[in-house]
Design a protein around this motif. Structure first.
Motif, PDB file in Angstrom:
ATOM      1  N   SER A  43       0.841  -1.203   0.000  1.00 49.09           N
ATOM      2  CA  SER A  43       0.000   0.000   0.000  1.00 49.09           C
ATOM      3  C   SER A  43       0.874   1.251   0.000  1.00 49.09           C
ATOM      4  CB  SER A  43      -0.925   0.016   1.217  1.00 49.09           C
ATOM      5  OG  SER A  43      -1.831  -1.064   1.158  1.00 49.09           O
ATOM      6  N   GLN A  85      -7.056   0.678  -0.417  1.00 52.54           N
ATOM      7  CA  GLN A  85      -7.453  -0.506   0.353  1.00 52.54           C
ATOM      8  C   GLN A  85      -8.621  -0.153   1.281  1.00 52.54           C
ATOM      9  OE1 GLN A  85      -4.083  -2.130   2.414  1.00 52.54           O
ATOM     10  NE2 GLN A  85      -5.054  -4.114   2.739  1.00 52.54           N
ATOM     11  N   ASP A 163      -5.652  -1.373  -4.953  1.00 47.22           N
ATOM     12  CA  ASP A 163      -5.130  -2.008  -3.740  1.00 47.22           C
ATOM     13  C   ASP A 163      -6.185  -2.975  -3.190  1.00 47.22           C
ATOM     14  OD1 ASP A 163      -3.629  -2.675  -1.559  1.00 47.22           O
ATOM     15  OD2 ASP A 163      -3.345  -0.621  -0.837  1.00 47.22           O
ATOM     16  N   GLY A 393      -3.065  -2.956   6.328  1.00 43.31           N
ATOM     17  CA  GLY A 393      -4.448  -3.427   6.320  1.00 43.31           C
ATOM     18  C   GLY A 393      -4.608  -4.812   6.943  1.00 43.31           C
TER      19      GLY A 393
HETATM   20 MG    MG Z   1      -2.021  -2.833   2.142  1.00 42.46          MG
END
Ligand code: MG
Ligand code: ATP
Length: 494
Positions: A43, A85, A163, A393
């Motif tokens: 990311s 994301q 993402d 994430g």
């Molecule tokens: Mg990520």
């Protein structure tokens, strides 16, 4: 010919360097997949390319020339569009307003009707029936993701950076997404695609870059890396025995449900969960799996009888469910769950503190809880004292799982346990779920990943149109049998 590239890019957050000399080149008409474990830096790379973060060292090159984007919108003006994301939608605005957000005042001068029509056309192309006038707040998680995708498609992208766009999507929606990716690729758009679904990477990618701990460790062309090869490159070692051995559930019922009905969503579901059992729930999206779980834990009004370890319980709220020994991990983790501007420790213990009212943990106990959680769930936090929002994430997801487990529930209901989780950590979570069952706890696992539901469960219930369509166990627990039940195909269930 390269459109957008990173040239020897490093990135530091405070004292910690998370990207070390990364080179990456995006070509027009190519899908370039970026894969790596949770926290590897995917990311971060995407945010640098999209103008949302500055590199600490190295350069971003656009058409071979060094560029500096002061912001995401500035990069977008150059045709670089990012699907993040995390959701970036305004919850109180309509779908159409979100799709055109930030653009209404431009040369377009679109009126509301035109915006709505354009949005409807985009959504149709994505094969969804989302109402352009609906408020984002009222949409399901997959529908919100489709709006994000529609929004990105509405911009004239030269480079599209995605993402984990498919992490929350269902089978059918993923198909619509792939069709759009194919179309954009044919039109010469450069696509950078991040995913933890390695089968999808194998299917989509013309080129793959593997990232490990902030370094590029492998680049490969289509067909040069098998899914196993990708996993090995990501994790840095061979992965074996993906699913832990199954257990021996006891006979004692932990949870008995009779005639559970959630008006409009779930009809007359009866099931028994045994002590030490992992019970899978499969079914197509919209079959009522999540609604069944929500009815069970008091998040939706439901009728029917529920017994926990033989005792009838009345569950009208999540609090009642906790009191009865049930824990629930929602699939809607992007919305409900973590306080992103609070620390890891606070996030971990918050729900437990609320639940037990006056009782409070001391700092030492909180620290011990965090230690244990980081170990058991392999939460990779560069610093213990960081904010939850700064975890990657997948690591946020692991923290949530740890939080749900903290009060030591007897019955655990998890909706989509490994969404956004990397392939190495998935194994850890599977092993953890098995361990909980071996300790005599009972689990219901809802999953759209067929291999996961089969690999993990002792028994699988299949839902269709709000009802239980059937049950498979042992040798009969095959993808084929589950799909037949889920789709209502009649014939022999072998
Ligand atoms: Mg990520
Ligand atoms: N704003 C920030 N401040 C401090 N550390 C950060 C920040 N943003 C990211 N990090 C750290 O940078 C590292 C890389 O994070 P990144 O989000 O890029 O990982 P990722 O590869 O996208 O992982 P995932 O698969 O879990 O999404 C992580 O250790 C993360 O905690």
């Amino acid at each position: 010919m390269t459109v957008l590239a990173l040239d020897n890019v490093s990135k530091r957050f405070g004292p910690i360097e998370v990207l070390h000399g990364v080179d990456l080149a995006l070509e027009p008409g190519e899908v370039h997949a970026l894969i790596g474990e949770n926290g590897a830096g995917k990311s971060t790379i995407m945010k640098i390319l999209g103008g949302f973060l500055d590199p600490t060292a190295g350069q971003v090159l656009l058409d071979g020339q060094p560029v500096h984007f002061a912001s995401g919108p500035q990069a977008e003006a150059q045709g670089i569009v990012v699907i993040h994301q995390e959701f970036n939608l305004a919850p109180d605005l309509s779908v159409a307003a979100n799709v055109f957000l930030g653009r209404e005042a431009g040369a377009w001068r679109l009126d509301h009707a035109a915006m709505r029509d354009a949005t409807a056309a985009l959504l149709k192309r994505l094969d969804t029936s989302i109402d352009p006038d609906a408020r984002i707040r009222d949409l399901s998680v997959p529908d919100r993701q489709m709006v994000e995708i529609a929004k990105a498609l509405s911009r004239q992208a030269r480079v599209l950076i995605m993402d984990e766009p498919s992490a929350v999507l269902t089978h059918r929606e993923v198909g619509a997404l792939y069709a759009q990716i194919d179309r954009l690729r044919a039109e010469g758009v450069a696509i950078l695609y991040c995913s933890h679904r390695l089968d999808e990477v194998a299917h989509l990618a013309d080129r793959i870059t593997v990232l490990r701990d902030g370094r590029v460790v492998r680049q490969a062309l289509r067909g040069e890396l098998t899914e196993d090869g990708m996993a090995t490159a990501m994790v840095g070692r061979e992965l074996q025995d993906f699913y832990p051995p199954k257990g021996q559930p006891g006979d004692a019922p932990a949870l008995e449900v009779r005639g559970l009905t959630v008006p409009g969503r779930v009809r007359d579901v009866s099931l028994t969960l045994r002590r030490g059992e992992v019970l899978g729930i499969a079914g197509l999206v919209g079959s009522g799996r999540t609604e069944l779980a929500e009815g069970l834990v008091g998040l939706r009004p439901a009728t029917g009888e529920i017994r926990v370890e033989g005792r009838p319980v009345a569950i009208r709220s999540l609090r009642d469910a906790f009191a009865a020994g049930l824990a629930y991990l929602t699939e809607d983790r992007k919305e409900a769950g973590l306080l992103l501007d609070k620390g890891l420790r606070e996030n971990l213990t918050l729900a437990t503190l609320e639940r037990f009212g006056a009782w409070r943990l001391d700092t030492a106990a909180e620290d011990a809880a965090l230690d244990r959680a980081t170990r058991e769930f392999d939460i990779r936090a560069p610093r213990r004292d960081m904010l939850a929002g700064k975890l990657s994430g997948g690591n946020q997801q692991k923290l949530l799982l740890a939080k749900v487990m903290l009060p030591d529930p007897r019955i655990i209901i998890i909706d989509e346990p490994t969404r956004g989780i990397d392939v190495g950590t998935k194994r850890q979570i599977y092993a953890f779920i098995r361990k909980l069952a071996a300790e005599g706890r009972s689990l219901i696992v809802i999953s759209s990943e067929m291999t996961e539901v089969i690999g993990l469960s002792d028994r699988v219930l299949v839902m269709r149109e709000g009802r239980l369509a059937g049950e498979v166990a042992g040798q009969a627990m095959t993808e084929d049998n589950i799909v037949r039940l889920a789709m209502g195909v009649t014939g022999d269930v072998a």
